[in-house]
Motif scaffolding. Structure first.
Motif, mmCIF file in Angstrom:
data_model
loop_
_atom_site.group_PDB
_atom_site.id
_atom_site.type_symbol
_atom_site.label_atom_id
_atom_site.label_comp_id
_atom_site.label_asym_id
_atom_site.label_seq_id
_atom_site.Cartn_x
_atom_site.Cartn_y
_atom_site.Cartn_z
ATOM 1 N N VAL A 1 41.935 -17.293 -7.634
ATOM 2 C CA VAL A 1 41.442 -16.394 -8.121
ATOM 3 C C VAL A 1 40.986 -15.642 -8.402
ATOM 4 C CG1 VAL A 1 42.711 -14.161 -7.909
ATOM 5 C CG2 VAL A 1 44.282 -16.188 -7.343
ATOM 6 N N ALA A 2 39.880 -14.341 -7.913
ATOM 7 C CA ALA A 2 38.981 -13.879 -8.571
ATOM 8 C C ALA A 2 39.451 -12.690 -9.472
ATOM 9 C CB ALA A 2 38.079 -13.297 -7.261
ATOM 10 N N THR A 3 38.861 -12.565 -10.499
ATOM 11 C CA THR A 3 39.078 -12.386 -12.141
ATOM 12 C C THR A 3 38.703 -11.113 -11.677
ATOM 13 O OG1 THR A 3 39.718 -13.790 -13.082
ATOM 14 C CG2 THR A 3 39.629 -12.080 -14.108
ATOM 15 N N GLN A 4 39.291 -10.077 -12.609
ATOM 16 C CA GLN A 4 38.697 -9.059 -12.475
ATOM 17 C C GLN A 4 38.988 -7.557 -13.870
ATOM 18 O OE1 GLN A 4 40.226 -6.439 -8.754
ATOM 19 N NE2 GLN A 4 38.807 -6.380 -7.957
ATOM 20 N N ALA B 1 50.362 -1.434 -31.051
ATOM 21 C CA ALA B 1 49.108 -2.413 -30.913
ATOM 22 C C ALA B 1 48.795 -1.940 -29.593
ATOM 23 C CB ALA B 1 49.602 -3.950 -31.486
ATOM 24 N N PRO B 2 47.464 -2.067 -29.140
ATOM 25 C CA PRO B 2 46.612 -2.114 -28.212
ATOM 26 C C PRO B 2 47.297 -3.256 -27.437
ATOM 27 C CG PRO B 2 45.473 -2.788 -29.738
ATOM 28 C CD PRO B 2 46.527 -1.910 -30.938
ATOM 29 N N VAL B 3 47.491 -3.503 -25.936
ATOM 30 C CA VAL B 3 48.032 -4.320 -25.492
ATOM 31 C C VAL B 3 46.671 -4.728 -24.176
ATOM 32 C CG1 VAL B 3 49.048 -4.685 -23.158
ATOM 33 C CG2 VAL B 3 50.261 -3.178 -25.493
ATOM 34 N N ILE B 4 46.593 -5.693 -24.080
ATOM 35 C CA ILE B 4 45.541 -6.901 -23.326
ATOM 36 C C ILE B 4 46.715 -7.013 -22.222
ATOM 37 C CG2 ILE B 4 43.703 -8.492 -22.583
ATOM 38 C CD1 ILE B 4 42.586 -7.870 -25.218
ATOM 39 N N HIS B 5 46.230 -6.374 -21.001
ATOM 40 C CA HIS B 5 47.218 -6.790 -19.518
ATOM 41 C C HIS B 5 46.269 -7.646 -18.705
ATOM 42 C CE1 HIS B 5 50.466 -6.205 -16.151
ATOM 43 N NE2 HIS B 5 48.756 -6.664 -15.690
ATOM 44 N N ILE B 6 47.132 -9.122 -18.820
ATOM 45 C CA ILE B 6 47.023 -9.836 -18.609
ATOM 46 C C ILE B 6 48.300 -10.996 -17.284
ATOM 47 C CG2 ILE B 6 46.379 -12.790 -17.805
ATOM 48 C CD1 ILE B 6 45.435 -12.659 -21.152
ATOM 49 N N ASP B 7 47.807 -10.563 -16.007
ATOM 50 C CA ASP B 7 48.719 -10.555 -14.813
ATOM 51 C C ASP B 7 48.066 -10.671 -13.743
ATOM 52 O OD1 ASP B 7 51.192 -11.219 -14.145
ATOM 53 O OD2 ASP B 7 51.512 -9.093 -13.126
ATOM 54 N N GLY B 8 48.411 -11.908 -12.465
ATOM 55 C CA GLY B 8 47.925 -11.167 -11.138
ATOM 56 C C GLY B 8 47.744 -9.640 -10.093
ATOM 57 N N MET B 9 48.427 -8.976 -11.069
ATOM 58 C CA MET B 9 48.403 -7.291 -10.215
ATOM 59 C C MET B 9 47.647 -6.929 -11.646
ATOM 60 S SD MET B 9 52.166 -6.856 -8.063
ATOM 61 C CE MET B 9 51.971 -5.437 -7.970
ATOM 62 N N ALA B 10 47.787 -5.532 -11.454
ATOM 63 C CA ALA B 10 47.125 -4.805 -11.840
ATOM 64 C C ALA B 10 48.760 -4.218 -12.961
ATOM 65 C CB ALA B 10 46.656 -3.264 -11.734
ATOM 66 N N ASN B 11 48.773 -3.329 -14.560
ATOM 67 C CA ASN B 11 49.555 -3.112 -14.770
ATOM 68 C C ASN B 11 49.759 -1.062 -14.138
ATOM 69 O OD1 ASN B 11 51.762 -2.415 -16.813
ATOM 70 N ND2 ASN B 11 49.894 -1.248 -18.519
ATOM 71 N N VAL C 1 43.114 -2.365 -21.441
ATOM 72 C CA VAL C 1 42.086 -3.471 -20.704
ATOM 73 C C VAL C 1 43.499 -3.897 -19.869
ATOM 74 C CG1 VAL C 1 40.936 -5.447 -20.996
ATOM 75 C CG2 VAL C 1 40.938 -4.338 -22.752
ATOM 76 N N GLU C 2 42.924 -4.301 -18.571
ATOM 77 C CA GLU C 2 43.793 -5.430 -18.292
ATOM 78 C C GLU C 2 43.051 -6.853 -17.266
ATOM 79 O OE1 GLU C 2 45.361 -3.006 -14.336
ATOM 80 O OE2 GLU C 2 46.322 -1.010 -16.204
ATOM 81 N N VAL C 3 43.603 -7.569 -16.886
ATOM 82 C CA VAL C 3 42.764 -8.692 -17.013
ATOM 83 C C VAL C 3 43.222 -8.556 -15.397
ATOM 84 C CG1 VAL C 3 41.816 -10.910 -17.044
ATOM 85 C CG2 VAL C 3 42.107 -9.152 -18.748
ATOM 86 N N VAL C 4 43.233 -9.068 -14.598
ATOM 87 C CA VAL C 4 43.824 -9.454 -13.283
ATOM 88 C C VAL C 4 43.286 -10.671 -12.725
ATOM 89 C CG1 VAL C 4 44.763 -8.427 -11.190
ATOM 90 C CG2 VAL C 4 43.836 -6.216 -13.039
ATOM 91 N N GLY C 5 44.062 -11.455 -12.097
ATOM 92 C CA GLY C 5 43.711 -12.662 -11.640
ATOM 93 C C GLY C 5 44.425 -13.690 -11.823
ATOM 94 N N ASP C 6 44.172 -14.994 -11.677
ATOM 95 C CA ASP C 6 45.392 -16.416 -11.997
ATOM 96 C C ASP C 6 45.161 -16.132 -13.945
ATOM 97 O OD1 ASP C 6 45.580 -19.361 -12.399
ATOM 98 O OD2 ASP C 6 46.334 -18.896 -10.913
ATOM 99 N N VAL C 7 46.950 -16.035 -13.906
ATOM 100 C CA VAL C 7 47.024 -16.257 -15.584
ATOM 101 C C VAL C 7 46.713 -17.379 -16.264
ATOM 102 C CG1 VAL C 7 48.774 -15.758 -16.845
ATOM 103 C CG2 VAL C 7 48.877 -14.483 -15.007
ATOM 104 N N ALA C 8 47.207 -18.113 -15.601
ATOM 105 C CA ALA C 8 46.427 -19.614 -16.130
ATOM 106 C C ALA C 8 45.271 -19.847 -16.275
ATOM 107 C CB ALA C 8 47.329 -21.142 -15.393
ATOM 108 N N ALA C 9 44.855 -19.680 -15.471
ATOM 109 C CA ALA C 9 43.217 -19.846 -15.243
ATOM 110 C C ALA C 9 42.374 -18.810 -16.708
ATOM 111 C CB ALA C 9 41.988 -18.621 -14.402
#
Length: 536
Positions: free
Chosen positions: A181-184, A290-300, A309-317
């Motif tokens: 999965v590409a990461t955005q 506290a500020p949150v960084i969202h890491i998931d396969g879907m946007a928040n 900050v949102e990092v969207v892609g494969d959570v494991a990767a």
């Protein structure tokens, strides 16, 4: 030429689905026969609602879509709760309901309900199977059910279609698992977008991990990141075991027992990484600043918690990349996380009554008596909050529960399914007497299937969660008291092995006794509910 029912069975077989759960009717006769010929076992639940919960648990245990089957009219309406549970618990489910013949559907009224209107609000997609497009419809159904976020689809099978020859009969199962999965990365204006830089700048980061990380199989990179950066991990209830609960950096479970202790710990963070955390599990509102960084396969998209900050892609990767890129020192010492767990443990045992059988005694004694790899299922009620925090598991999927819709009556059907699909793995069901009353007829199904989960029932003759709220408002217990019944005798009447206990010593004896391997064992534990009042 294959019939529509044979195409349905072909797709189930191609997806590796070995069991379908349901309750039949006239429109499902052809479907059940096609499944039988294809080697797919039809499991007859005692009602459509519990059969649907079994299908949901099948998906949770196997990772493959669960399939539930009902007839038309009341059969389909009885299925709605399970479909809604799959929607909010993010479980891939294909629900199939029969319908009257297409030539009569427009004008006939007996047992005719509009499935699209009924299931539309609680499904990702609804459709009616037609001979001309059965293959395409099933492909879309499976892809939709398994796509992020996973959930239910509902298919209607008219009585004059299931036996018809299919014009679209090719079995072409769609891809259902990501292979890369590409990461955005998305960031609010003016903030540092690089999650690794943000983590390196933090002094007290905390990871909150949830079912999105569980689906991604992210345990190994999560553990590596926690160890490398020295970051404690809090997990959501349905993700128990994602972070092994004997690990020094495992902190606690969010929104279960002692939730004030957990939230206070989380409020001390200066950065929160939400790794596959789905806000559908939140019982309390999100309050950390506290500020949150969202890491998931879907946007928040929910915005239940803010994330700059949102990092969207494969959570494991993504977690693996953060672990690989970390160069700093540990942000938390193991001793600091241990001190938090000790505070949590002290709060967890508050309210124990000396000489009584307390709810936490039941959990501790069952945990001590069963193998480490035991899978637990937890129903909804006061006991669920204690099981969610106090039952220890080191394996992803080691605890099954519903915490999105939080539907009572889940634990027993789930335990029967887990024991059926993985008979070699021990399984214990934790249920209250109120939740059991909703589904206790399924005990006879466990006997019929010759499966042997251990069913532990917290007996206090009360819908305790609601009764406690009445007590706090100084209202009488109206509508929250249950007529006392002998749960052990009721279980024996359905072919189960059973014990009734009312003390810690009695519980230990029941746990030490031989249990049959071809039927459920039920332990009706008569508890003192006073600890619930102190806890909640």
């Amino acid at each position: 030429m294959a019939t529509v029912s044979e195409v349905i069975a072909g797709y189930l077989g191609a997806a590796g689905i070995g069991h379908v759960f349901g309750y039949p009717g006239d429109p499902s006769v052809e479907v059940i026969e096609a499944m039988r010929k294809a080697g797919i076992r039809f499991v007859l639940g005692r009602r459509e609602g519990t059969a649907g919960l079994m299908a949901l648990a099948y998906a949770q245990v196997t990772g493959r879509p669960g399939v539930a089957l009902s007839t038309l009219g009341p059969g389909s309406s009885n299925m709605t709760n399970a479909v809604a549970t799959a929607l909010l618990d993010r479980v891939p489910l294909v629900a199939i309901s029969g319908q009257i013949e297409t030539r009569r559907e427009a004008v006939f009224t007996h047992q005719v309900l509009n499935h699209a209107q009924m299931f539309g609000p609680i499904s990702k997609w609804t459709a009616e199977l037609r001979a001309s497009a059965v293959g395409a419809t099933l492909r879309r159904a499976f892809r939709t059910a398994t796509a992020e976020r996973p959930g239910p689809v509902h298919l209607t099978t008219p009585a004059d279609v299931v036996g018809a020859e299919a014009d679209d009969a090719a079995i072409m199962l769609p891809p259902m698992r990501p292979v890369g999965v590409a990461t955005q990365v998305f960031a609010a204006p003016g903030v540092v977008a690089d999650p690794l830089k943000r983590l390196a700048a933090a002094r007290r980061p905390i990871i909150v991990a949830g079912i999105g990380a569980l689906r991604a199989g992210a345990t190994a990179p999560l553990v590596r990141l926690a160890e490398a950066a020295g970051v404690p991990v809090i997990v959501s209830p349905m993700a128990k075991g994602l972070m092994p609960e004997d690990h020094p950096y495992f902190a606690s479970v969010l929104d279960m027992a002692c939730n004030d202790v957990v939230w206070d710990f989380l409020k001390g963070a200066d950065l929160i990484l939400c790794a596959g955390f789905d806000a559908v599990e939140l019982i309390k509102s999100w309050t950390p600043k506290a500020p949150v960084i969202h890491i998931d396969g879907m946007a928040n998209i929910d915005q239940v918690y803010p994330a700059e900050v949102e990092v969207v892609g494969d959570v494991a990767a993504i977690l693996a990349a953060l672990a690989d890129g970390w160069q700093g020192e540990a942000r938390w010492r193991e001793a600091e996380v241990a001190a938090h767990r000790e505070t949590l443990s002290t709060a967890y045992y508050q309210g124990r009554v000396t000489g009584a059988l307390n709810p936490t005694d039941v959990i501790d004694q069952v945990r001590a008596a069963l193998p480490a790899n035991t899978r637990a299922t937890a129903d909804v009620g006061s006991h669920k909050l204690l099981v969610g925090q106090g039952w220890r598991t080191t394996l992803p999927g080691g605890v099954l529960m519903t915490n999105g819709l939080s539907s009572m009556g889940y634990a027993l059907p789930a335990a029967i399914t887990a024991a059926l699909v993985e008979p070699e793995r021990p399984c214990v069901c934790f249920s209250g007497d109120g939740g059991l009353a909703m589904v206790q007829s399924e005990l006879s199904l466990g006997t019929e299937l010759e499966v042997a989960p251990l069913v532990v029932v917290f007996c206090d003759d009360s819908l305790n969660r609601i009764e406690l709220k009445q007590m706090r408002r100084q209202y009488p217990a109206e509508g929250t008291r249950l007529m006392p019944i002998d749960v052990a005798k009721a279980a024996e009447s359905m072919g189960c092995h059973a014990h009734g206990v009312d003390s810690s010593a009695g519980l230990d004896r029941a746990l030490a006794a031989d249990r049959p391997t071809d039927r459920p064992t039920v332990i009706a534990a008569r508890i003192d509910p006073a600890q619930y009042a102190a806890q909640f």
